[in-house]
Design an enzyme around this catalytic site. Structure first.
Site, PDB file in Angstrom:
ATOM      1  N   VAL A  49       0.833  -1.214   0.000  1.00 58.59           N
ATOM      2  CA  VAL A  49       0.000   0.000   0.000  1.00 58.59           C
ATOM      3  C   VAL A  49       0.863   1.259   0.000  1.00 58.59           C
ATOM      4  O   VAL A  49       0.513   2.266  -0.622  1.00 58.59           O
ATOM      5  CB  VAL A  49      -0.935  -0.025   1.245  1.00 58.59           C
ATOM      6  CG1 VAL A  49      -1.584   1.338   1.477  1.00 58.59           C
ATOM      7  CG2 VAL A  49      -1.993  -1.119   1.099  1.00 58.59           C
ATOM      8  N   GLY A 148     -16.969 -15.276  -4.232  1.00 58.08           N
ATOM      9  CA  GLY A 148     -15.933 -15.337  -3.187  1.00 58.08           C
ATOM     10  C   GLY A 148     -14.553 -14.945  -3.652  1.00 58.08           C
ATOM     11  O   GLY A 148     -14.312 -13.796  -4.022  1.00 58.08           O
ATOM     12  N   ILE A 150     -12.886 -15.743  -6.277  1.00 55.75           N
ATOM     13  CA  ILE A 150     -12.599 -15.679  -7.715  1.00 55.75           C
ATOM     14  C   ILE A 150     -12.582 -14.229  -8.192  1.00 55.75           C
ATOM     15  O   ILE A 150     -13.562 -13.511  -8.003  1.00 55.75           O
ATOM     16  CB  ILE A 150     -13.665 -16.448  -8.535  1.00 55.75           C
ATOM     17  CG1 ILE A 150     -13.772 -17.894  -8.054  1.00 55.75           C
ATOM     18  CG2 ILE A 150     -13.363 -16.389 -10.015  1.00 55.75           C
ATOM     19  CD1 ILE A 150     -14.884 -18.687  -8.744  1.00 55.75           C
ATOM     20  N   GLY A 201     -21.231 -27.805   6.501  1.00 57.30           N
ATOM     21  CA  GLY A 201     -21.136 -26.367   6.718  1.00 57.30           C
ATOM     22  C   GLY A 201     -21.306 -25.539   5.459  1.00 57.30           C
ATOM     23  O   GLY A 201     -21.115 -24.327   5.473  1.00 57.30           O
ATOM     24  N   LYS A 219     -26.144 -12.320  -7.279  1.00 64.37           N
ATOM     25  CA  LYS A 219     -24.847 -12.277  -7.973  1.00 64.37           C
ATOM     26  C   LYS A 219     -25.059 -12.059  -9.478  1.00 64.37           C
ATOM     27  O   LYS A 219     -24.278 -11.355 -10.129  1.00 64.37           O
ATOM     28  CB  LYS A 219     -24.083 -13.573  -7.704  1.00 64.37           C
ATOM     29  CG  LYS A 219     -23.693 -13.712  -6.222  1.00 64.37           C
ATOM     30  CD  LYS A 219     -23.265 -15.123  -5.882  1.00 64.37           C
ATOM     31  CE  LYS A 219     -22.919 -15.271  -4.410  1.00 64.37           C
ATOM     32  NZ  LYS A 219     -22.761 -16.671  -3.990  1.00 64.37           N
ATOM     33  N   GLY A 316     -16.549 -19.279   1.909  1.00 66.75           N
ATOM     34  CA  GLY A 316     -15.619 -19.665   2.971  1.00 66.75           C
ATOM     35  C   GLY A 316     -14.871 -18.443   3.463  1.00 66.75           C
ATOM     36  O   GLY A 316     -14.608 -17.501   2.702  1.00 66.75           O
TER      37      GLY A 316
HETATM   38  P1  NDP Z   1     -21.599 -13.968   9.635  1.00 67.02           P
HETATM   39  O1  NDP Z   1     -23.012 -14.105  10.020  1.00 67.02           O
HETATM   40  O2  NDP Z   1     -20.672 -15.093   9.938  1.00 67.02           O
HETATM   41  O3  NDP Z   1     -21.000 -12.663  10.365  1.00 67.02           O
HETATM   42  C1  NDP Z   1     -21.693 -11.468  10.438  1.00 67.02           C
HETATM   43  C2  NDP Z   1     -20.962 -10.562  11.416  1.00 67.02           C
HETATM   44  O4  NDP Z   1     -21.588  -9.289  11.387  1.00 67.02           O
HETATM   45  C3  NDP Z   1     -20.996 -11.045  12.848  1.00 67.02           C
HETATM   46  O5  NDP Z   1     -19.768 -10.794  13.494  1.00 67.02           O
HETATM   47  C4  NDP Z   1     -22.113 -10.180  13.496  1.00 67.02           C
HETATM   48  O6  NDP Z   1     -21.889  -9.902  14.857  1.00 67.02           O
HETATM   49  C5  NDP Z   1     -21.958  -8.903  12.692  1.00 67.02           C
HETATM   50  N1  NDP Z   1     -23.221  -8.183  12.628  1.00 67.02           N
HETATM   51  C6  NDP Z   1     -24.357  -8.566  12.019  1.00 67.02           C
HETATM   52  N2  NDP Z   1     -25.312  -7.629  12.193  1.00 67.02           N
HETATM   53  C7  NDP Z   1     -24.761  -6.647  12.924  1.00 67.02           C
HETATM   54  C8  NDP Z   1     -25.235  -5.430  13.437  1.00 67.02           C
HETATM   55  N3  NDP Z   1     -26.487  -5.026  13.245  1.00 67.02           N
HETATM   56  N4  NDP Z   1     -24.385  -4.660  14.147  1.00 67.02           N
HETATM   57  C9  NDP Z   1     -23.116  -5.064  14.376  1.00 67.02           C
HETATM   58  N5  NDP Z   1     -22.608  -6.218  13.907  1.00 67.02           N
HETATM   59  C10 NDP Z   1     -23.413  -6.993  13.202  1.00 67.02           C
HETATM   60  O7  NDP Z   1     -21.565 -13.585   8.089  1.00 67.02           O
HETATM   61  P2  NDP Z   1     -20.458 -13.940   7.009  1.00 67.02           P
HETATM   62  O8  NDP Z   1     -19.125 -13.563   7.519  1.00 67.02           O
HETATM   63  O9  NDP Z   1     -20.674 -15.312   6.506  1.00 67.02           O
HETATM   64  O10 NDP Z   1     -20.892 -12.994   5.776  1.00 67.02           O
HETATM   65  C11 NDP Z   1     -20.636 -11.609   5.819  1.00 67.02           C
HETATM   66  C12 NDP Z   1     -20.910 -11.007   4.450  1.00 67.02           C
HETATM   67  O11 NDP Z   1     -20.054 -11.599   3.499  1.00 67.02           O
HETATM   68  C13 NDP Z   1     -22.338 -11.206   3.948  1.00 67.02           C
HETATM   69  O12 NDP Z   1     -22.749 -10.081   3.225  1.00 67.02           O
HETATM   70  C14 NDP Z   1     -22.189 -12.402   3.022  1.00 67.02           C
HETATM   71  O13 NDP Z   1     -23.183 -12.432   2.006  1.00 67.02           O
HETATM   72  C15 NDP Z   1     -20.831 -12.123   2.433  1.00 67.02           C
HETATM   73  N6  NDP Z   1     -20.161 -13.308   1.917  1.00 67.02           N
HETATM   74  C16 NDP Z   1     -19.990 -14.394   2.718  1.00 67.02           C
HETATM   75  C17 NDP Z   1     -19.372 -15.518   2.236  1.00 67.02           C
HETATM   76  C18 NDP Z   1     -19.163 -16.705   3.104  1.00 67.02           C
HETATM   77  O14 NDP Z   1     -18.619 -17.702   2.604  1.00 67.02           O
HETATM   78  N7  NDP Z   1     -19.542 -16.668   4.384  1.00 67.02           N
HETATM   79  C19 NDP Z   1     -18.900 -15.581   0.837  1.00 67.02           C
HETATM   80  C20 NDP Z   1     -19.068 -14.350   0.100  1.00 67.02           C
HETATM   81  C21 NDP Z   1     -19.694 -13.266   0.627  1.00 67.02           C
HETATM   82  P3  NDP Z   1     -21.970 -11.036  15.982  1.00 67.02           P
HETATM   83  O15 NDP Z   1     -20.829 -11.955  15.685  1.00 67.02           O
HETATM   84  O16 NDP Z   1     -21.823 -10.331  17.266  1.00 67.02           O
HETATM   85  O17 NDP Z   1     -23.293 -11.701  15.782  1.00 67.02           O
HETATM   86  N1  HSE Z   2     -24.084 -19.478   0.300  1.00 62.81           N
HETATM   87  C1  HSE Z   2     -23.218 -19.105  -0.765  1.00 62.81           C
HETATM   88  C2  HSE Z   2     -22.829 -20.329  -1.566  1.00 62.81           C
HETATM   89  C3  HSE Z   2     -21.940 -18.443  -0.284  1.00 62.81           C
HETATM   90  O1  HSE Z   2     -23.202 -21.451  -1.235  1.00 62.81           O
HETATM   91  O2  HSE Z   2     -22.140 -20.152  -2.565  1.00 62.81           O
HETATM   92  C4  HSE Z   2     -22.086 -16.982  -0.090  1.00 62.81           C
HETATM   93  O3  HSE Z   2     -22.485 -16.341  -1.258  1.00 62.81           O
END
Ligand code: NDP
Ligand code: HSE
Length: 445
Positions: A49, A148, A150, A201, A219, A316
């Site tokens: 950066v 994800g 890609i 999972g 998407k 993931g």
């Molecule tokens: P998770 O549910 O695992 O994590 C969500 C996090 O956000 C948690 O730490 C939660 O807090 C926090 N959170 C949710 N709502 C609030 C709020 N109102 N105020 C403060 N903190 C909040 O989600 P993921 O990590 O799986 O996904 C996150 C994003 O990434 C989503 O938009 C998803 O679509 C995207 N994504 C996810 C992928 C995946 O493989 N998981 C792949 C590609 C995209 P707390 O822990 O305290 O509940």
């Molecule tokens: N639930 C999605 C999938 C991952 O199975 O590909 C987050 O977009």
């Protein structure tokens, strides 16, 4: 803070510039991996950066929960609004529409660059975020929102900006690809395969967003908007999930030289663009047919580049964090060196066509009365609706069907969806047709 278990192999020269403040909204599956990579790769990221990246806060709902060794507990906060107002780069990985949208708009209003993985928000209200980022002169990056790890947003938005994309075919949901793959390779039925996806999972306890095609539709809307320089809203995307796909469909697909994939299809036609998500028969020799398990792939057809395929892990924590961090580095570099990433490009304003305007090939499977002249009757209905037959297979009835039943498998040439739909209604009314067993679109042929 507990010392990290992983350390960089070498210590790149640390730039003398003041750190850039990074705020992390969400510390779940993706956020916790973003925090880990920001820590263990700190020296390399600073070198890339031109300034260190300092994590100044992590907004979560439950500030008491343990977030592992890479998140200093003192950084956890429930005050996400306060956090975004004191950051140079805001990473949103909390998901959902609100408060994510308001927090991103607030971050932008405070002059922060924003990086998000939130496909649902972008598909529903991307233009509002683009407009806010544009008027504030800040970056909005979202590589992780589609497929994800890609790289596909950047290639379409930047690398192919000089070309003309004709079609995008994507396996953009890992859960449904895993389910269909298990049905194909192990002969499982849908419920069994979904249960296995849950136990590994991949699928949520409520798998409906994946199974019903909602995740893939979000998407598809994002990909289509980028590919065709045209706003495509989530509501413009026709969607059919995999809930109706049976073990017999999968078996018949294999017998006729195809495999079934849930595809996001975005294509340009003479009349506009058409975007849809549905189970599709993909020829076994098409590159997408070889995408196994929970992997994702996006196949792009462009005038000058020809055919391209992007393949990898679509979900993931660690793979998704890779895409998020790539965006963070781009946005942070702009903070250090000046300049901005790409803004929304929707100048083409192509008409977005309904599903009824789609033109593709179809495979119909029918149970018919096995007597002379039935095939001719069915063929006449197709020709009346200007649906041209490419191939017909007939097999003995499947066990369980009444005596004197034959199974007809008809593959069509490219036809208009509305004509095919009318054909199916008319065919089902023929006395000799006992049942329309399935209608599947054929893509990639
Ligand atoms: P998770 O549910 O695992 O994590 C969500 C996090 O956000 C948690 O730490 C939660 O807090 C926090 N959170 C949710 N709502 C609030 C709020 N109102 N105020 C403060 N903190 C909040 O989600 P993921 O990590 O799986 O996904 C996150 C994003 O990434 C989503 O938009 C998803 O679509 C995207 N994504 C996810 C992928 C995946 O493989 N998981 C792949 C590609 C995209 P707390 O822990 O305290 O509940
Ligand atoms: N639930 C999605 C999938 C991952 O199975 O590909 C987050 O977009």
């Amino acid at each position: 803070m507990t010392a990290p278990q992983e350390t960089p192999a070498h210590e790149p020269t640390s730039p003398g510039r003041a750190p850039l403040r990074v705020a992390l909204l969400g510390c779940g599956v993706v956020g916790s991996e973003v925090a880990r990579l920001l820590t263990v790769q700190a020296a390399d990221l600073a070198a890339r950066v031109g300034a260190p990246l300092e994590l100044v806060g992590v907004a979560v709902r439950d500030v008491a929960a343990d977030r592992g060794p890479f998140v200093d507990r003192s950084l956890l906060t429930a005050d996400a609004e306060g956090l975004v107002a004191r950051a140079d780069v805001v990473i949103e990985v909390m998901g959902g529409i609100e408060p994510a949208r308001s927090l991103l708009l607030r971050a932008i209003a405070h002059g922060a660059a924003v990086v998000t993985a939130n496909k649902a928000l972008l598909a529903q209200d991307g233009p509002t975020l683009y407009a806010a980022a544009d008027s504030a002169g800040v970056d909005l990056y979202f590589e992780a929102a589609v497929a994800g790890a890609i790289p596909i947003v950047r290639p379409i938005r930047e690398s192919l900006a000089g070309d003309r994309v004709q079609r995008v075919l994507g396996i953009v949901n890992g859960t449904t690809n895993f389910v269909l793959d298990r049905m194909t390779s192990e002969g499982m039925d849908l419920d069994q395969a979904v249960k296995e996806a849950q136990s590994l999972g991949y699928a949520e306890a409520d798998p409906s967003a994946d199974v019903d095609g909602d995740d893939a539709a979000a998407k598809a809307a994002i990909l289509a908007s980028l590919a065709f320089h045209t706003r495509v809203a989530l509501s413009d995307v026709y969607r059919e999930g995999i809930g109706a796909v049976t073990a017999t469909d999968v078996e018949w697909a294999a017998r006729s030289g195809y495999t079934i994939k849930l595809l996001a299809v975005a294509e340009r036609t003479d009349a506009g663009v058409q975007v849809r998500v549905h189970p599709s028969l993909v020829p076994l020799d098409h590159p997408l047919a070889g995408v196994r398990g929970a992997f994702n792939a996006v196949f792009v057809e462009a005038d000058a580049a020809g055919e391209l395929m992007f393949y990898g892990r679509g979900a993931g924590g660690t793979p998704t964090a890779s895409a998020v961090l790539g965006d963070v580095v781009s946005a942070a570099r702009h903070r250090v060196l000046g300049g901005r990433g790409p803004v929304e490009s929707s100048y083409a304003k192509l008409p977005v066509l309904p599903a009824s305007a789609a033109r593709t090939r179809y495979q119909l499977r029918l149970d018919v009365v096995d007597r002379p002249g039935v095939l001719a009757q069915v063929a006449t209905v197709l020709s009346t609706h200007e649906v041209s037959i490419e191939a017909v297979q007939q097999s003995p009835a499947v066990p369980g069907t009444p005596d004197g039943t034959a199974h007809l498998v008809i593959t069509t040439h490219r036809s208009v969806e509305s004509a095919l739909a009318a054909t199916v209604v008319a065919v089902s009314k023929l006395d000799a047709v006992r049942r329309v067993v399935s209608v599947l679109r054929v893509e990639g042929a």
